[in-house]
Write a protein that holds these residues in place. Structure first.
Motif, PDB file in Angstrom:
ATOM      1  N   GLN A  31      42.366  23.429  80.478  1.00  0.00           N
ATOM      2  CA  GLN A  31      42.620  23.149  81.884  1.00  0.00           C
ATOM      3  C   GLN A  31      41.841  21.921  82.353  1.00  0.00           C
ATOM      4  O   GLN A  31      42.367  21.086  83.089  1.00  0.00           O
ATOM      5  N   SER A  32      40.589  21.802  81.917  1.00  0.00           N
ATOM      6  CA  SER A  32      39.769  20.642  82.316  1.00  0.00           C
ATOM      7  C   SER A  32      40.382  19.340  81.811  1.00  0.00           C
ATOM      8  O   SER A  32      40.400  18.333  82.532  1.00  0.00           O
ATOM      9  N   LEU A  33      40.881  19.360  80.569  1.00  0.00           N
ATOM     10  CA  LEU A  33      41.512  18.164  80.016  1.00  0.00           C
ATOM     11  C   LEU A  33      42.764  17.804  80.806  1.00  0.00           C
ATOM     12  O   LEU A  33      42.981  16.632  81.148  1.00  0.00           O
ATOM     13  N   TYR A  34      43.588  18.794  81.104  1.00  0.00           N
ATOM     14  CA  TYR A  34      44.800  18.556  81.895  1.00  0.00           C
ATOM     15  C   TYR A  34      44.462  17.954  83.252  1.00  0.00           C
ATOM     16  O   TYR A  34      45.046  16.949  83.681  1.00  0.00           O
ATOM     17  N   GLU A  35      43.490  18.551  83.943  1.00  0.00           N
ATOM     18  CA  GLU A  35      43.133  18.082  85.287  1.00  0.00           C
ATOM     19  C   GLU A  35      42.524  16.685  85.242  1.00  0.00           C
ATOM     20  O   GLU A  35      42.779  15.861  86.139  1.00  0.00           O
ATOM     21  N   ARG A  36      41.756  16.400  84.208  1.00  0.00           N
ATOM     22  CA  ARG A  36      41.167  15.059  84.085  1.00  0.00           C
ATOM     23  C   ARG A  36      42.257  14.027  83.838  1.00  0.00           C
ATOM     24  O   ARG A  36      42.200  12.911  84.378  1.00  0.00           O
ATOM     25  N   ARG A  37      43.256  14.368  83.030  1.00  0.00           N
ATOM     26  CA  ARG A  37      44.351  13.434  82.764  1.00  0.00           C
ATOM     27  C   ARG A  37      45.165  13.149  84.027  1.00  0.00           C
ATOM     28  O   ARG A  37      45.787  12.099  84.144  1.00  0.00           O
ATOM     29  N   GLU A  64      36.780  17.894  90.189  1.00  0.00           N
ATOM     30  CA  GLU A  64      36.450  19.233  89.697  1.00  0.00           C
ATOM     31  C   GLU A  64      37.144  20.295  90.551  1.00  0.00           C
ATOM     32  O   GLU A  64      37.003  20.308  91.775  1.00  0.00           O
ATOM     33  N   GLN A  65      37.911  21.177  89.895  1.00  0.00           N
ATOM     34  CA  GLN A  65      38.718  22.172  90.611  1.00  0.00           C
ATOM     35  C   GLN A  65      38.074  23.561  90.661  1.00  0.00           C
ATOM     36  O   GLN A  65      38.573  24.438  91.354  1.00  0.00           O
ATOM     37  N   ARG A  66      36.991  23.774  89.926  1.00  0.00           N
ATOM     38  CA  ARG A  66      36.424  25.121  89.835  1.00  0.00           C
ATOM     39  C   ARG A  66      34.930  25.132  90.150  1.00  0.00           C
ATOM     40  O   ARG A  66      34.150  25.817  89.496  1.00  0.00           O
ATOM     41  N   GLU A  74      31.453  24.322  95.843  1.00  0.00           N
ATOM     42  CA  GLU A  74      32.456  23.658  96.681  1.00  0.00           C
ATOM     43  C   GLU A  74      33.374  24.681  97.344  1.00  0.00           C
ATOM     44  O   GLU A  74      33.726  24.563  98.516  1.00  0.00           O
ATOM     45  N   TRP A  75      33.762  25.715  96.587  1.00  0.00           N
ATOM     46  CA  TRP A  75      34.629  26.759  97.155  1.00  0.00           C
ATOM     47  C   TRP A  75      33.951  27.456  98.331  1.00  0.00           C
ATOM     48  O   TRP A  75      34.579  27.748  99.342  1.00  0.00           O
TER      49      TRP A  75
END
Length: 384
Positions: A229-235, A240-242, A246-247
């Motif tokens: 998931q981290s690789l997908y989001e970085r691409r 940072e989504q998690r 921040e939440w």
């Protein structure tokens, strides 16, 4: 039947693509991945209803539909679970049906591998897919040819079973025949190396990251759901989504909301808070889970003083008066899936709750696990 079956070769299965599938709203890093995902979406939308109708209504995407973009960005194919059996859909636009080509990830990663592989020809313009053959994992490993150039296993059409109606018979009456070959586990990837690879392969100009590094490294990276998931989001260039901090301060990210995370006691949150010290008491993160047919909730709550912060992970049954059965486990692991002292709580008998408390450094990642496995579970890394 949900799908209209069109007239074709007697042994092939022709399924109509639902018209609503044509509009794909998911995000990908480049046109190649976008089109790859489009073909996979068309394939899935036609084949899954057939599996539900002809095999079991419980047929579902593995690990979860929300995870599909992170797979399709990197590799073609979709896994469907039917009870204890896993089908891998292998879509292709090619008109050459002389062989089935399966990406190595679906064959050599133990957590991805399937029992049956369906060869699916996709005809976007004509509005249908053609399931023209299938084989088992064992056949791919014993009879297939491995191509190191594009990291695929290929099996000649003559070795596939072309009569799709045989599949239901094989599942029901050939239960003693092994469908999977034995495959070794991928070597464990150190966290620092994984982070370096995510940075390196996270550049969207690398069109095919799966071929950019040795398979042992690649497999170890993407078999970890959080790193995938981290690789997908970085691409995609996403921040940072998690981030739990921040939440708590600004609200749960859209990606996290899509998989069931939410924030409780919103009226107590510090509007515009800028640091962990400014998190107000009473703010809790919540994720709804389905486990063994019942509804549960995983809570993450900050504890202690701002200068000695620790975190409480707590699992409880959402039904009033209902307990957590004996045998359940709540476990925390480091980002690279290593245990640490006092990292799990086990229900030896029925209990009201399970909880683990942990102190974490700023920026540290944690992975949660529950046994039995929650429905649609995909490993995730929560950052603190």
């Amino acid at each position: 039947m949900i799908n209209t079956i069109l007239s074709f070769a007697a042994t092939n299965l022709i399924l109509e693509i639902p018209a609503a599938t044509q509009n794909q709203s998911q995000s990908f890093s480049n046109p190649t991945s976008t089109y790859q995902a489009y073909l996979n979406e068309l394939c899935l939308s036609a084949v899954l209803p057939w599996l539900k109708e002809d095999f079991t209504p419980q047929a579902k995407v593995w690990p979860t539909t929300t995870a599909l973009p992170s797979f399709w960005e990197l590799v073609s194919g979709t896994a469907i679970t039917l009870d204890a059996t896993r089908f891998i859909l292998v879509p292709s636009e090619t008109i050459d049906l002389s062989e089935l080509r399966v990406p190595q990830e679906w064959v050599d990663l133990s957590s991805w591998a399937g029992d049956y592989y369906l060869a699916v020809q996709v005809e976007p313009d004509e509005g249908y897919v053609r399931v023209w053959g299938y084989c088992t994992h064992a056949q791919l490993k014993t009879k297939g040819n491995y191509d190191a150039g594009d990291r695929t296993y290929s099996l000649d059409a003559t070795d596939l079973i072309a009569d799709i109606s045989v599949l239901a018979v094989a599942r029901e009456f050939c239960t003693d025949e092994p469908t999977r070959a034995t495959i070794p586990q991928m070597p464990r990837l150190p966290q620092e190396q994984a982070q370096n690879l995510i940075v390196r392969l996270g550049k969207s100009e690398i069109i095919s990251p799966r071929l950019a590094i040795p398979f042992q490294l690649w497999g170890g990276l993407i078999e970890h759901g959080g790193w995938r998931q981290s690789l997908y989001e970085r691409r995609l260039g996403l921040p940072e989504q998690r981030s739990v901090i921040e939440w708590l301060q600004s609200g749960v990210s859209g990606i996290a909301e899509a998989i069931g995370w939410g924030r409780l006691n919103l009226q107590l949150s510090a509007a515009g808070a800028r640091s962990v010290e400014e998190i107000q008491p009473g703010v809790t993160l919540s994720r709804q889970l389905a486990i063994a047919g019942q509804s549960y909730e995983l809570l993450i709550t900050p504890q202690g003083n701002p200068d000695a912060r620790y975190w409480r992970f707590e699992l409880h049954n959402t039904t009033v008066g209902a307990a957590i059965p004996g045998g359940f486990k709540l476990r925390l692991l480091t980002e690279d899936l290593q245990p640490f002292p006092n990292n799990e709580d086990i229900a030896t008998t029925a209990v009201e709750q399970l909880y683990v408390e942990v102190a974490l450094e700023a920026g540290e990642g944690i992975v949660w696990e529950i046994e039995p496995l929650p429905e649609n579970y995909d490993r995730e890394i929560l950052k603190f």
